[in-house]
Motif scaffolding. Structure first.
Motif, PDB file in Angstrom:
ATOM      1  N   GLU A   1     -41.248 102.341-118.185  1.00  0.00           N
ATOM      2  CA  GLU A   1     -41.125 103.606-118.453  1.00  0.00           C
ATOM      3  C   GLU A   1     -41.315 102.945-120.325  1.00  0.00           C
ATOM      4  N   ARG A   2     -41.526 104.113-120.454  1.00  0.00           N
ATOM      5  CA  ARG A   2     -42.290 103.913-121.859  1.00  0.00           C
ATOM      6  C   ARG A   2     -41.849 104.914-123.570  1.00  0.00           C
ATOM      7  N   SER A   3     -41.117 104.315-124.334  1.00  0.00           N
ATOM      8  CA  SER A   3     -40.124 104.862-124.699  1.00  0.00           C
ATOM      9  C   SER A   3     -41.624 106.009-125.782  1.00  0.00           C
ATOM     10  N   GLU A   4     -40.421 107.194-126.430  1.00  0.00           N
ATOM     11  CA  GLU A   4     -41.765 107.820-127.189  1.00  0.00           C
ATOM     12  C   GLU A   4     -41.965 107.138-128.682  1.00  0.00           C
ATOM     13  N   LYS A   5     -41.974 104.939-128.712  1.00  0.00           N
ATOM     14  CA  LYS A   5     -42.272 104.507-129.946  1.00  0.00           C
ATOM     15  C   LYS A   5     -42.730 103.557-129.633  1.00  0.00           C
ATOM     16  N   GLY A   6     -42.784 103.733-128.479  1.00  0.00           N
ATOM     17  CA  GLY A   6     -43.844 103.290-127.671  1.00  0.00           C
ATOM     18  C   GLY A   6     -43.426 101.437-126.700  1.00  0.00           C
ATOM     19  N   GLY A   7     -42.382 101.421-127.494  1.00  0.00           N
ATOM     20  CA  GLY A   7     -41.364  99.983-126.617  1.00  0.00           C
ATOM     21  C   GLY A   7     -41.702 100.839-124.766  1.00  0.00           C
ATOM     22  N   VAL A   8     -41.541  99.402-124.084  1.00  0.00           N
ATOM     23  CA  VAL A   8     -41.697  99.549-122.985  1.00  0.00           C
ATOM     24  C   VAL A   8     -40.359  98.912-122.080  1.00  0.00           C
ATOM     25  N   ARG A   9     -39.753  98.930-121.166  1.00  0.00           N
ATOM     26  CA  ARG A   9     -38.557  99.141-120.525  1.00  0.00           C
ATOM     27  C   ARG A   9     -39.020  99.615-119.200  1.00  0.00           C
ATOM     28  N   TRP A  10     -38.518  98.305-118.410  1.00  0.00           N
ATOM     29  CA  TRP A  10     -38.443  97.434-116.828  1.00  0.00           C
ATOM     30  C   TRP A  10     -36.828  97.932-115.866  1.00  0.00           C
ATOM     31  N   VAL A  11     -37.369  98.839-115.523  1.00  0.00           N
ATOM     32  CA  VAL A  11     -36.085  99.540-114.607  1.00  0.00           C
ATOM     33  C   VAL A  11     -36.221  98.915-113.138  1.00  0.00           C
ATOM     34  N   TYR A  12     -35.230  98.065-112.514  1.00  0.00           N
ATOM     35  CA  TYR A  12     -35.214  97.705-111.044  1.00  0.00           C
ATOM     36  C   TYR A  12     -35.341  98.751-110.309  1.00  0.00           C
ATOM     37  N   ILE A  13     -36.204  98.142-109.382  1.00  0.00           N
ATOM     38  CA  ILE A  13     -35.910  99.571-108.317  1.00  0.00           C
ATOM     39  C   ILE A  13     -34.970  99.465-106.576  1.00  0.00           C
ATOM     40  N   GLY A  14     -36.029  98.140-106.697  1.00  0.00           N
ATOM     41  CA  GLY A  14     -34.955  97.878-105.048  1.00  0.00           C
ATOM     42  C   GLY A  14     -36.495  97.006-104.583  1.00  0.00           C
ATOM     43  N   LYS A  15     -35.630  96.459-103.135  1.00  0.00           N
ATOM     44  CA  LYS A  15     -37.085  95.556-102.625  1.00  0.00           C
ATOM     45  C   LYS A  15     -38.082  96.024-101.916  1.00  0.00           C
ATOM     46  N   GLU A  16     -37.966  97.083-101.748  1.00  0.00           N
ATOM     47  CA  GLU A  16     -39.030  98.471-100.865  1.00  0.00           C
ATOM     48  C   GLU A  16     -39.875  98.485-101.732  1.00  0.00           C
ATOM     49  N   LYS A  17     -40.975  98.490-101.441  1.00  0.00           N
ATOM     50  CA  LYS A  17     -42.182  99.428-101.844  1.00  0.00           C
ATOM     51  C   LYS A  17     -42.035 100.584-102.334  1.00  0.00           C
ATOM     52  N   PRO A  18     -41.652 101.883-103.471  1.00  0.00           N
ATOM     53  CA  PRO A  18     -41.684 102.136-103.820  1.00  0.00           C
ATOM     54  C   PRO A  18     -42.689 104.036-103.777  1.00  0.00           C
ATOM     55  N   ASP A  19     -43.570 103.567-103.214  1.00  0.00           N
ATOM     56  CA  ASP A  19     -44.445 104.630-103.110  1.00  0.00           C
ATOM     57  C   ASP A  19     -45.139 104.358-102.642  1.00  0.00           C
ATOM     58  N   PRO A  20     -45.230 105.406-100.820  1.00  0.00           N
ATOM     59  CA  PRO A  20     -45.556 104.626-100.251  1.00  0.00           C
ATOM     60  C   PRO A  20     -47.802 105.386 -99.984  1.00  0.00           C
ATOM     61  N   THR A  21     -47.794 105.841-101.043  1.00  0.00           N
ATOM     62  CA  THR A  21     -49.066 105.597-101.617  1.00  0.00           C
ATOM     63  C   THR A  21     -50.089 105.044-101.361  1.00  0.00           C
ATOM     64  N   LEU A  22     -49.233 103.566-102.248  1.00  0.00           N
ATOM     65  CA  LEU A  22     -49.737 102.253-102.877  1.00  0.00           C
ATOM     66  C   LEU A  22     -49.696 101.191-101.754  1.00  0.00           C
ATOM     67  N   PRO A  23     -50.675 100.751-101.967  1.00  0.00           N
ATOM     68  CA  PRO A  23     -51.327  99.427-100.696  1.00  0.00           C
ATOM     69  C   PRO A  23     -50.160  98.261-100.306  1.00  0.00           C
ATOM     70  N   ASP A  24     -50.290  98.408 -99.138  1.00  0.00           N
ATOM     71  CA  ASP A  24     -49.153  96.454 -98.879  1.00  0.00           C
ATOM     72  C   ASP A  24     -49.435  95.913 -99.867  1.00  0.00           C
ATOM     73  N   PRO A  25     -48.437  95.099-100.332  1.00  0.00           N
ATOM     74  CA  PRO A  25     -48.977  93.517-101.390  1.00  0.00           C
ATOM     75  C   PRO A  25     -48.837  92.737-100.225  1.00  0.00           C
ATOM     76  N   PRO A  26     -49.681  92.395-100.709  1.00  0.00           N
ATOM     77  CA  PRO A  26     -50.440  90.545-100.209  1.00  0.00           C
ATOM     78  C   PRO A  26     -48.832  89.788 -99.680  1.00  0.00           C
ATOM     79  N   LYS A  27     -49.139  89.018 -98.999  1.00  0.00           N
ATOM     80  CA  LYS A  27     -47.485  88.823 -98.175  1.00  0.00           C
ATOM     81  C   LYS A  27     -47.407  87.557 -98.797  1.00  0.00           C
ATOM     82  N   HIS A  28     -45.871  87.268 -99.347  1.00  0.00           N
ATOM     83  CA  HIS A  28     -45.316  86.670-100.054  1.00  0.00           C
ATOM     84  C   HIS A  28     -44.996  84.382 -99.014  1.00  0.00           C
ATOM     85  N   PRO A  29     -45.851  84.078 -99.442  1.00  0.00           N
ATOM     86  CA  PRO A  29     -45.294  82.963 -98.894  1.00  0.00           C
ATOM     87  C   PRO A  29     -44.319  82.055 -99.320  1.00  0.00           C
ATOM     88  N   LEU A  30     -43.023  82.577 -99.545  1.00  0.00           N
ATOM     89  CA  LEU A  30     -41.909  81.748 -99.868  1.00  0.00           C
ATOM     90  C   LEU A  30     -41.179  83.573 -99.915  1.00  0.00           C
TER      91      LEU A  30
END
Length: 131
Positions: A69-98
């Motif tokens: 999320e970007r603020s009006e002042k240009g700052g960036v905020r990171w908001v945790y949303i979970g372990k599941e892919k949030p948008d089904p239109t995104l491609p599947d991420p690469p397989k995590h070896p660990l």
């Protein structure tokens, strides 16, 4: 059934080697995800400080999704949303070896917690191949 093992600090160095190739794939993946306002973090690190000022670091290996999320002042905020892919239109991420591994580091003590015996065997096989 979870499996816990005590390891040396060298164990963390080897994990970093195993995950290095994967990180490059994640950086490329995040270029796509960032266009939709998301970011995939492959390792979450938490630090716990105890009364006697001893620090314990926890490394959680997995897929941790954030919304940017970007603020009006240009700052960036990171908001945790979970372990599941949030948008089904995104491609599947690469397989995590660990994925699923938790490593606890306190002073020079390292404890690894594997989600299963199979995961333990698979990761240890990868680490043995590094020798």
């Amino acid at each position: 059934m979870k499996k816990k093992v005590k390891e040396s600090l060298d164990f963390l160095k080897k994990l970093n080697i195993v995950i290095a190739d994967y990180l490059q794939q994640i950086y490329e993946y995040n270029n796509t995800a960032r266009q939709k306002g998301y970011y995939l973090k492959p390792v979450h690190i938490a630090v716990r400080k105890e009364k006697d000022t001893v620090k314990t670091k926890y490394y959680y290996y997995g897929r941790y999704w954030y919304k940017i999320e970007r603020s009006e002042k240009g700052g960036v905020r990171w908001v945790y949303i979970g372990k599941e892919k949030p948008d089904p239109t995104l491609p599947d991420p690469p397989k995590h070896p660990l994925e699923g591994l938790v490593v606890k580091v306190r002073d020079s003590e390292v404890e690894a917690v594997f989600a299963s015996e199979e995961m333990y065997q698979e990761i240890m096989k990868r680490l043995e191949a590094l020798k």
